[in-house]
Write a protein that holds these residues in place. Structure first.
Motif, PDB file in Angstrom:
ATOM      1  N   ALA A   1      -2.641   8.884  -0.802  1.00 56.17           N
ATOM      2  CA  ALA A   1      -3.214  10.183  -1.155  1.00 56.17           C
ATOM      3  C   ALA A   1      -2.192  11.284  -0.900  1.00 56.17           C
ATOM      4  O   ALA A   1      -1.997  12.193  -1.731  1.00 56.17           O
ATOM      5  N   ASP A   2      -1.501  11.198   0.232  1.00 55.12           N
ATOM      6  CA  ASP A   2      -0.488  12.190   0.575  1.00 55.12           C
ATOM      7  C   ASP A   2       0.697  12.124  -0.389  1.00 55.12           C
ATOM      8  O   ASP A   2       1.219  13.145  -0.825  1.00 55.12           O
ATOM      9  N   LEU A   3       1.086  10.910  -0.754  1.00 51.72           N
ATOM     10  CA  LEU A   3       2.212  10.712  -1.672  1.00 51.72           C
ATOM     11  C   LEU A   3       1.901  11.313  -3.049  1.00 51.72           C
ATOM     12  O   LEU A   3       2.725  12.001  -3.650  1.00 51.72           O
ATOM     13  N   LEU A   4       0.679  11.049  -3.547  1.00 52.63           N
ATOM     14  CA  LEU A   4       0.289  11.560  -4.863  1.00 52.63           C
ATOM     15  C   LEU A   4       0.284  13.083  -4.861  1.00 52.63           C
ATOM     16  O   LEU A   4       0.642  13.744  -5.828  1.00 52.63           O
ATOM     17  N   ARG A   5      -0.127  13.650  -3.729  1.00 56.12           N
ATOM     18  CA  ARG A   5      -0.198  15.091  -3.582  1.00 56.12           C
ATOM     19  C   ARG A   5       1.205  15.711  -3.535  1.00 56.12           C
ATOM     20  O   ARG A   5       1.468  16.726  -4.178  1.00 56.12           O
ATOM     21  N   SER A   6       2.118  15.062  -2.764  1.00 60.28           N
ATOM     22  CA  SER A   6       3.433  15.679  -2.560  1.00 60.28           C
ATOM     23  C   SER A   6       4.423  15.341  -3.671  1.00 60.28           C
ATOM     24  O   SER A   6       5.208  16.182  -4.069  1.00 60.28           O
ATOM     25  N   ALA A   7       4.379  14.114  -4.187  1.00 56.58           N
ATOM     26  CA  ALA A   7       5.363  13.731  -5.208  1.00 56.58           C
ATOM     27  C   ALA A   7       4.801  13.848  -6.624  1.00 56.58           C
ATOM     28  O   ALA A   7       5.547  13.860  -7.592  1.00 56.58           O
ATOM     29  N   GLY A   8       3.478  13.936  -6.745  1.00 55.56           N
ATOM     30  CA  GLY A   8       2.861  13.999  -8.069  1.00 55.56           C
ATOM     31  C   GLY A   8       2.471  12.610  -8.538  1.00 55.56           C
ATOM     32  O   GLY A   8       3.251  11.674  -8.379  1.00 55.56           O
ATOM     33  N   PRO A   9       1.252  12.468  -9.108  1.00 58.69           N
ATOM     34  CA  PRO A   9       0.767  11.141  -9.490  1.00 58.69           C
ATOM     35  C   PRO A   9       1.564  10.517 -10.643  1.00 58.69           C
ATOM     36  O   PRO A   9       1.601   9.298 -10.775  1.00 58.69           O
ATOM     37  N   ASP A  10       2.204  11.349 -11.472  1.00 56.61           N
ATOM     38  CA  ASP A  10       2.900  10.801 -12.630  1.00 56.61           C
ATOM     39  C   ASP A  10       4.410  10.692 -12.411  1.00 56.61           C
ATOM     40  O   ASP A  10       5.167  10.461 -13.355  1.00 56.61           O
ATOM     41  N   SER A  11       4.851  10.871 -11.147  1.00 50.32           N
ATOM     42  CA  SER A  11       6.266  10.667 -10.833  1.00 50.32           C
ATOM     43  C   SER A  11       6.508   9.180 -10.604  1.00 50.32           C
ATOM     44  O   SER A  11       5.554   8.410 -10.464  1.00 50.32           O
ATOM     45  N   LEU A  12       7.781   8.789 -10.533  1.00 47.35           N
ATOM     46  CA  LEU A  12       8.095   7.388 -10.241  1.00 47.35           C
ATOM     47  C   LEU A  12       7.483   6.966  -8.909  1.00 47.35           C
ATOM     48  O   LEU A  12       6.842   5.921  -8.803  1.00 47.35           O
ATOM     49  N   ALA A  13       7.657   7.827  -7.875  1.00 47.30           N
ATOM     50  CA  ALA A  13       7.120   7.508  -6.554  1.00 47.30           C
ATOM     51  C   ALA A  13       5.595   7.379  -6.607  1.00 47.30           C
ATOM     52  O   ALA A  13       5.019   6.461  -6.018  1.00 47.30           O
ATOM     53  N   GLY A  14       4.937   8.287  -7.312  1.00 45.59           N
ATOM     54  CA  GLY A  14       3.483   8.271  -7.405  1.00 45.59           C
ATOM     55  C   GLY A  14       2.974   7.015  -8.098  1.00 45.59           C
ATOM     56  O   GLY A  14       2.004   6.390  -7.648  1.00 45.59           O
ATOM     57  N   ARG A  15       3.632   6.648  -9.184  1.00 46.24           N
ATOM     58  CA  ARG A  15       3.201   5.450  -9.925  1.00 46.24           C
ATOM     59  C   ARG A  15       3.459   4.190  -9.110  1.00 46.24           C
ATOM     60  O   ARG A  15       2.610   3.301  -9.029  1.00 46.24           O
ATOM     61  N   LEU A  16       4.644   4.122  -8.501  1.00 46.17           N
ATOM     62  CA  LEU A  16       4.980   2.940  -7.715  1.00 46.17           C
ATOM     63  C   LEU A  16       4.020   2.797  -6.527  1.00 46.17           C
ATOM     64  O   LEU A  16       3.503   1.709  -6.261  1.00 46.17           O
ATOM     65  N   GLY A  17       3.762   3.904  -5.842  1.00 42.10           N
ATOM     66  CA  GLY A  17       2.823   3.879  -4.724  1.00 42.10           C
ATOM     67  C   GLY A  17       1.451   3.393  -5.171  1.00 42.10           C
ATOM     68  O   GLY A  17       0.812   2.586  -4.495  1.00 42.10           O
ATOM     69  N   SER A  18       1.003   3.862  -6.326  1.00 42.44           N
ATOM     70  CA  SER A  18      -0.310   3.459  -6.845  1.00 42.44           C
ATOM     71  C   SER A  18      -0.361   1.961  -7.081  1.00 42.44           C
ATOM     72  O   SER A  18      -1.340   1.292  -6.737  1.00 42.44           O
ATOM     73  N   VAL A  19       0.702   1.417  -7.688  1.00 43.64           N
ATOM     74  CA  VAL A  19       0.718  -0.018  -7.995  1.00 43.64           C
ATOM     75  C   VAL A  19       0.785  -0.830  -6.698  1.00 43.64           C
ATOM     76  O   VAL A  19       0.085  -1.829  -6.543  1.00 43.64           O
ATOM     77  N   VAL A  20       1.593  -0.359  -5.731  1.00 45.05           N
ATOM     78  CA  VAL A  20       1.708  -1.064  -4.448  1.00 45.05           C
ATOM     79  C   VAL A  20       0.352  -1.107  -3.743  1.00 45.05           C
ATOM     80  O   VAL A  20      -0.096  -2.155  -3.274  1.00 45.05           O
ATOM     81  N   GLN A  21      -0.319   0.037  -3.689  1.00 48.38           N
ATOM     82  CA  GLN A  21      -1.617   0.093  -3.008  1.00 48.38           C
ATOM     83  C   GLN A  21      -2.625  -0.840  -3.673  1.00 48.38           C
ATOM     84  O   GLN A  21      -3.398  -1.510  -3.014  1.00 48.38           O
ATOM     85  N   GLY A  22      -2.607  -0.861  -5.023  1.00 47.24           N
ATOM     86  CA  GLY A  22      -3.611  -1.637  -5.746  1.00 47.24           C
ATOM     87  C   GLY A  22      -3.318  -3.117  -5.844  1.00 47.24           C
ATOM     88  O   GLY A  22      -4.219  -3.912  -6.070  1.00 47.24           O
ATOM     89  N   SER A  23      -2.045  -3.498  -5.661  1.00 45.54           N
ATOM     90  CA  SER A  23      -1.715  -4.881  -6.004  1.00 45.54           C
ATOM     91  C   SER A  23      -1.682  -5.826  -4.810  1.00 45.54           C
ATOM     92  O   SER A  23      -1.614  -7.028  -4.982  1.00 45.54           O
ATOM     93  N   THR A  24      -1.705  -5.303  -3.575  1.00 49.80           N
ATOM     94  CA  THR A  24      -1.733  -6.226  -2.443  1.00 49.80           C
ATOM     95  C   THR A  24      -2.877  -5.867  -1.508  1.00 49.80           C
ATOM     96  O   THR A  24      -3.410  -4.766  -1.556  1.00 49.80           O
ATOM     97  N   ASP A  25      -3.214  -6.815  -0.650  1.00 46.55           N
ATOM     98  CA  ASP A  25      -4.328  -6.593   0.261  1.00 46.55           C
ATOM     99  C   ASP A  25      -3.798  -6.464   1.690  1.00 46.55           C
ATOM    100  O   ASP A  25      -2.628  -6.700   1.958  1.00 46.55           O
TER     101      ASP A  25
END
Lengths: 176, 193
Positions: free
Chosen positions: A105-129
């Protein structure tokens, strides 16, 4: 074509599930509201973790430690395509689902959801448990003491997921 | 472990602020961060409510059972040590199906029942059996088809396409599952069981 799949996926799911349920004779409106009622307690359960993570990250960033960390490790990580701000998320992901959700949530807020960091963070969070949590809970519930190779295998799976996330995000969204 | 991460973040942040001479900013940041955290958690409620409502409809329409039946051949092949018709197989399928669909509430109880059933086949109740290790390799790497919370958070922070990460996420998950199951199978074969 693939972009089309992603665009259509969510709207189709949102109208498809109630339609299918209705055809199968489910009391759709009633079932929907019963399920939806669980959302607020869930948000309340996440809230303390969000506050803990946001405040810690706020100090870490506000004091200049985040800039320092990124300046010192980012050049190295850039070469493998991993933006510095995603690092805390990658490290915490196997430990705690709620803490890593706060980091995302903090990453999306600071780097932007459509940045490389935001997209990568989203995939990392969603793809592992949360490997450690699952192992502790499941083995603990039946009194297993020696977990043998289960933890290394789970962590190897996580590592494979991270590497795949980096490669796939770069290929999928192009170099940015 | 999380104690360490949390303390490290705060202590190093504080020390950096002190060294850089802007300790005053810490107080200000702490106040706004708390506020933002609450806004984020509560901001999730709308989308989560929609999604959990849909998941409930899917569950009641029998999606979990249908999914479990589809997973049957896979589960049978992965657990040669579990005899056919043993309740462990059914619980494991239901757990995996609930995980894939994102019916988180149903997944954990089924998973715990699966562990109990696997324990009855375990010669040494203190040591993890190969079947348990395989089940957890599957469980920790296979994850929901639609990462709802992530999509909701992206929407909340103003993404142009909140759901654009769904397909890449599924691909990354699939890869991690294959690696974990492959490693597990290799170890099992080497130990001759």
């Amino acid at each position: 074509m693939l972009a089309q799949v992603t665009t259509w996926l969510i709207p189709l799911i949102i109208v498809g599930i109630p339609l299918w349920g209705w055809i199968r004779g489910v009391d759709v409106y009633e079932a929907f509201t019963r399920g939806a009622a669980e959302a607020f307690p869930l948000a309340l359960r996440i809230l303390p973790f969000m506050v803990a993570i946001f405040v810690a990250l706020g100090i870490f960033r506000g004091g200049g430690a985040m800039d320092w960390m990124i300046r010192s490790i980012d050049p190295v990580l850039r070469t493998v395509g991993l933006p510095g701000p995603v690092v805390p998320l990658v490290l915490v992901r196997p430990l705690s689902g709620t803490a890593s959700l706060g980091l995302l949530a903090d990453l999306l807020r600071s780097a932007g959801p459509d940045s490389l960091a935001g997209r990568l963070g989203s995939v990392v969070q969603g793809s592992t448990d949360t490997t450690f949590y699952v192992l502790t809970l499941y083995f603990g519930s039946v009194g297993i003491r020696r977990t043998r190779y289960a933890a290394p295998v789970g962590l190897l799976g996580d590592a494979a997921g991270f590497v795949a996330a980096i490669v796939i995000v770069h290929l999928w969204f192009g170099a940015s | 472990m999380l104690n360490w991460v949390w303390m490290l973040l705060m202590m190093s942040g504080f020390l950096a602020a002190a060294a850089g001479g802007h300790v005053a900013s810490v107080t200000q940041v702490v106040m706004t961060s708390g506020q933002e955290a609450v806004e984020t958690a509560l901001g999730l409620v709308g989308i989560m409510a929609l999604w959990m409502g849909l998941t409930r409809i899917a569950e009641e329409a029998g999606l979990v059972d249908a999914m479990a039946r589809a997973l049957m051949p896979l589960v049978r092949g992965l657990f040669p040590s579990v005899p056919e018709g043993h309740p462990a197989l059914r619980f494991m399928m239901l757990n995996l199906a609930a995980n894939v669909i994102g019916a988180g509430g149903a997944a954990t109880p089924m998973g715990l029942k699966a562990m109990e059933a696997l324990q009855t086949l375990n010669p040494d109740p203190k040591v993890a059996s190969p079947a348990m290790c395989t089940f957890l390799a599957l469980n920790t790497t296979c994850i929901t088809l639609v990462p709802t919370t992530v999509v909701a958070l992206r929407a909340l922070s103003g993404s142009r396409a909140p759901a654009e990460i769904v397909v890449p996420t599924i691909l990354a998950t699939a890869f991690s599952t294959v690696v974990a199951i492959g490693t597990d199978a290799t170890i099992r074969r080497r130990h001759g069981s």
